[in-house]
Write a protein that holds these residues in place. Structure first.
Motif, PDB file in Angstrom:
ATOM      1  N   LEU A 224       0.795  -1.230   0.000  1.00  0.00           N
ATOM      2  CA  LEU A 224       0.000   0.000   0.000  1.00  0.00           C
ATOM      3  C   LEU A 224       0.825   1.276   0.000  1.00  0.00           C
ATOM      4  O   LEU A 224       0.313   2.331  -0.369  1.00  0.00           O
ATOM      5  N   VAL A 225       2.054   1.195   0.468  1.00  0.00           N
ATOM      6  CA  VAL A 225       2.873   2.413   0.551  1.00  0.00           C
ATOM      7  C   VAL A 225       3.775   2.493  -0.673  1.00  0.00           C
ATOM      8  O   VAL A 225       4.660   1.653  -0.860  1.00  0.00           O
ATOM      9  N   LYS A 226       3.544   3.513  -1.504  1.00  0.00           N
ATOM     10  CA  LYS A 226       4.329   3.730  -2.725  1.00  0.00           C
ATOM     11  C   LYS A 226       4.852   5.161  -2.726  1.00  0.00           C
ATOM     12  O   LYS A 226       4.130   6.076  -2.329  1.00  0.00           O
ATOM     13  N   PRO A 227       6.045   5.386  -3.179  1.00  0.00           N
ATOM     14  CA  PRO A 227       7.067   4.373  -3.447  1.00  0.00           C
ATOM     15  C   PRO A 227       7.659   3.846  -2.155  1.00  0.00           C
ATOM     16  O   PRO A 227       7.235   4.235  -1.064  1.00  0.00           O
ATOM     17  N   GLY A 229      11.235   2.775   0.241  1.00  0.00           N
ATOM     18  CA  GLY A 229      12.254   3.598   0.878  1.00  0.00           C
ATOM     19  C   GLY A 229      11.758   4.273   2.139  1.00  0.00           C
ATOM     20  O   GLY A 229      11.197   3.641   3.032  1.00  0.00           O
ATOM     21  N   VAL A 230      11.960   5.594   2.216  1.00  0.00           N
ATOM     22  CA  VAL A 230      11.689   6.360   3.429  1.00  0.00           C
ATOM     23  C   VAL A 230      10.230   6.267   3.843  1.00  0.00           C
ATOM     24  O   VAL A 230       9.915   6.154   5.033  1.00  0.00           O
ATOM     25  N   ARG A 231       9.297   6.307   2.913  1.00  0.00           N
ATOM     26  CA  ARG A 231       7.869   6.272   3.257  1.00  0.00           C
ATOM     27  C   ARG A 231       7.514   4.972   3.983  1.00  0.00           C
ATOM     28  O   ARG A 231       6.741   4.987   4.951  1.00  0.00           O
ATOM     29  N   ARG A 232       8.057   3.870   3.537  1.00  0.00           N
ATOM     30  CA  ARG A 232       7.758   2.595   4.191  1.00  0.00           C
ATOM     31  C   ARG A 232       8.388   2.528   5.584  1.00  0.00           C
ATOM     32  O   ARG A 232       7.791   1.985   6.509  1.00  0.00           O
ATOM     33  N   VAL A 233       9.564   3.062   5.727  1.00  0.00           N
ATOM     34  CA  VAL A 233      10.205   3.081   7.043  1.00  0.00           C
ATOM     35  C   VAL A 233       9.392   3.921   8.013  1.00  0.00           C
ATOM     36  O   VAL A 233       9.187   3.535   9.172  1.00  0.00           O
ATOM     37  N   VAL A 234       8.911   5.078   7.565  1.00  0.00           N
ATOM     38  CA  VAL A 234       8.083   5.929   8.421  1.00  0.00           C
ATOM     39  C   VAL A 234       6.785   5.213   8.785  1.00  0.00           C
ATOM     40  O   VAL A 234       6.310   5.272   9.935  1.00  0.00           O
ATOM     41  N   ALA A 235       6.199   4.521   7.798  1.00  0.00           N
ATOM     42  CA  ALA A 235       4.965   3.771   8.067  1.00  0.00           C
ATOM     43  C   ALA A 235       5.207   2.707   9.135  1.00  0.00           C
ATOM     44  O   ALA A 235       4.381   2.520  10.045  1.00  0.00           O
ATOM     45  N   LEU A 236       6.337   2.001   9.052  1.00  0.00           N
ATOM     46  CA  LEU A 236       6.673   0.993  10.059  1.00  0.00           C
ATOM     47  C   LEU A 236       6.912   1.635  11.423  1.00  0.00           C
ATOM     48  O   LEU A 236       6.526   1.083  12.456  1.00  0.00           O
ATOM     49  N   ALA A 237       7.556   2.803  11.422  1.00  0.00           N
ATOM     50  CA  ALA A 237       7.854   3.497  12.670  1.00  0.00           C
ATOM     51  C   ALA A 237       6.580   3.930  13.383  1.00  0.00           C
ATOM     52  O   ALA A 237       6.554   4.050  14.615  1.00  0.00           O
ATOM     53  N   ILE A 238       5.522   4.169  12.639  1.00  0.00           N
ATOM     54  CA  ILE A 238       4.233   4.516  13.247  1.00  0.00           C
ATOM     55  C   ILE A 238       3.475   3.257  13.638  1.00  0.00           C
ATOM     56  O   ILE A 238       2.887   3.172  14.723  1.00  0.00           O
ATOM     57  N   THR A 365      14.952  -1.846   3.683  1.00  0.00           N
ATOM     58  CA  THR A 365      13.799  -1.072   3.208  1.00  0.00           C
ATOM     59  C   THR A 365      14.240   0.277   2.668  1.00  0.00           C
ATOM     60  O   THR A 365      13.728   0.761   1.653  1.00  0.00           O
ATOM     61  N   PHE A 366      15.183   0.916   3.329  1.00  0.00           N
ATOM     62  CA  PHE A 366      15.747   2.167   2.826  1.00  0.00           C
ATOM     63  C   PHE A 366      16.424   1.965   1.467  1.00  0.00           C
ATOM     64  O   PHE A 366      16.359   2.817   0.586  1.00  0.00           O
ATOM     65  N   LEU A 367      17.076   0.804   1.310  1.00  0.00           N
ATOM     66  CA  LEU A 367      17.835   0.533   0.087  1.00  0.00           C
ATOM     67  C   LEU A 367      16.947   0.582  -1.149  1.00  0.00           C
ATOM     68  O   LEU A 367      17.287   1.204  -2.158  1.00  0.00           O
ATOM     69  N   ASP A 368      15.804  -0.112  -1.080  1.00  0.00           N
ATOM     70  CA  ASP A 368      14.786  -0.052  -2.132  1.00  0.00           C
ATOM     71  C   ASP A 368      15.363  -0.268  -3.535  1.00  0.00           C
ATOM     72  O   ASP A 368      15.282   0.596  -4.415  1.00  0.00           O
ATOM     73  N   LEU A 369      15.945  -1.446  -3.761  1.00  0.00           N
ATOM     74  CA  LEU A 369      16.528  -1.746  -5.068  1.00  0.00           C
ATOM     75  C   LEU A 369      15.511  -1.732  -6.205  1.00  0.00           C
ATOM     76  O   LEU A 369      15.824  -1.236  -7.296  1.00  0.00           O
ATOM     77  N   PRO A 370      14.291  -2.285  -6.035  1.00  0.00           N
ATOM     78  CA  PRO A 370      13.319  -2.211  -7.137  1.00  0.00           C
ATOM     79  C   PRO A 370      13.028  -0.777  -7.556  1.00  0.00           C
ATOM     80  O   PRO A 370      12.898  -0.482  -8.749  1.00  0.00           O
ATOM     81  N   GLY A 371      12.927   0.140  -6.577  1.00  0.00           N
ATOM     82  CA  GLY A 371      12.688   1.542  -6.923  1.00  0.00           C
ATOM     83  C   GLY A 371      13.846   2.129  -7.714  1.00  0.00           C
ATOM     84  O   GLY A 371      13.650   2.905  -8.648  1.00  0.00           O
ATOM     85  N   LYS A 372      15.048   1.762  -7.339  1.00  0.00           N
ATOM     86  CA  LYS A 372      16.223   2.257  -8.063  1.00  0.00           C
ATOM     87  C   LYS A 372      16.271   1.687  -9.480  1.00  0.00           C
ATOM     88  O   LYS A 372      16.702   2.354 -10.415  1.00  0.00           O
TER      89      LYS A 372
END
Length: 387
Positions: A224-227, A229-238, A365-372
């Motif tokens: 659900l979280v796109k893209p 990287g950082v957005r997914r990490v923040v989502a996990l942190a919440i 998760t920060f690495l996000d190879l597919p996004g790169k």
């Protein structure tokens, strides 16, 4: 006019393949969940023992013969040292042998550590009681036989004196009564389960919603979280702290399955959720959507069955029980049990395991190879499983 061909129709030859593949998946799930329980066989359970060297040698031989390697005895100087070892989860219980003859032995248990081991120690106490009762019975029979022989001798002497026309010598005083000693093996539960969870079922059942919550969070954030990287990490942190607060509130406040500090338990659950969720998002960030499925399967089919949440680590076939403590569910199960019942135990290893998994998952998760790869112009057609 030609009839259009339905390209969504599944070919007949695929049906048996799907059936066989699905049945193999079901069989794998069954094996994963049933194998630890079916193959559970205690090996080298650490149990303390206190007593004189000759006493320890005698009972060690008997326990080794009866348990067939299930129990590994550790000697302690006195009862206080054994109690401290139980409270620090170095041993599951202890056998305290009597110092003087006629005193009763004591068996120390910790039902909060494992109800199964506590029951095993109760069996040892019962066996000791039977042995003591048999020894007392044998001693009484021996004393009774000696008394009967002495009385018979005295009666015979009186009869012979009467026959000889002599005045019989009547024994002075009554025969000494035979004393029957009372020796009862005492069983003391050093760390009992709470009244709100007398069988420990709530503590064991707490693991599944925690594992499921971590899996749901990791999969949901991945999808659900796109893209990434950082957005997914923040989502996990919440997500992780909120779930920790909610689950701790239910398990401790509503069911009473957890004891001790609510906020410490909530923190432990939050870290476990983060470790599990970030493992899934991290694998997804490493190899794409297939990584989320791989991570969920690993947590559910490997890590969870080896967590030793319902049985002691020593009941799982070596070395898998010890290996399970290096995985998030196993570390979380041990940590929650320690926080609830064994505050004196060293829980640093469990905290470290969960923190390591969470940190590794967040880093991936920060690495996000597919996004790169997408940013570099690669398409899903080129890398269907990783983009």
């Amino acid at each position: 006019m030609s009839t259009p061909i339905d390209t969504d129709v599944t070919p007949w030859w695929r049906l048996p393949i799907l059936a066989i593949a699905t049945s193999l998946v079901v069989g794998t799930v069954l094996l994963a969940f049933s194998w630890p329980a079916v193959t559970a066989d205690a090996q080298h359970l650490p149990i303390g023992i206190v007593g004189a060297p000759e006493q320890i040698d005698q009972i060690s031989d008997a326990i080794d013969e009866q348990s067939e390697g299930a129990i590994a005895l550790t000697e302690y100087d006195d009862r206080d040292a054994a109690v401290e070892a139980i409270e620090q989860r170095e041993v599951y219980g202890a056998i305290v042998l009597p110092v003087a003859q006629g005193e009763a032995p004591e068996v120390l248990t910790a039902s909060a550590a494992s109800a199964a081991v506590a029951q095993m120690l109760q069996g040892i106490a019962t066996a000791q009681q039977q042995q003591i009762d048999a020894q007392i019975h044998a001693t009484i029979e021996e004393n009774l036989a000696a008394t009967q022989e002495r009385v018979a001798t005295q009666i015979q002497a009186v009869i012979q004196a009467v026959i000889a026309g002599q005045t019989p010598q009547i024994p002075e005083g009554a025969a000494e009564p035979i004393s029957i000693p009372t020796v009862t093996v005492e069983v003391t539960d050093i760390v009992p389960l709470a009244d709100s969870d007398p069988r420990g079922t709530g503590l064991a059942a707490a693991m599944f919603p925690m594992v499921l919550g971590g899996m749901i969070g990791g999969i949901a954030v991945t999808l659900l979280v796109k893209p990434g990287g950082v957005r997914r990490v923040v989502a996990l942190a919440i997500y992780a702290p909120v779930v920790g607060i909610v689950l701790a509130g239910i398990l401790q406040g509503l069911y009473g399955a957890l004891q001790g500090s609510y906020w410490l338990n909530a923190s432990a659950i939050a870290l476990a959720i983060a470790a599990i969720s970030s493992t899934i998002t991290g694998l997804a960030a490493l190899i794409g959507p297939a990584g989320a499925g791989l991570g969920a399967a690993f947590i559910l089919l490997v890590a969870n069955p080896l967590s030793a949440a319902t049985t002691p680590v020593e009941f799982i076939v070596a070395p898998w029980g010890a290996f399970g403590q290096f995985l998030p569910p196993g570390a979380a199960a041990t940590l929650l049990r320690n926080l609830s019942y064994f505050p004196d135990a060293d829980s640093s290893f469990s905290w470290l395991v969960l923190a390591t998994w969470a940190a590794a998952g967040v880093a991936l998760t920060f690495l996000d190879l597919p996004g790169k790869r997408l940013a570099a112009g690669e398409t899903a057609a080129q890398r269907p499983l990783t983009v």
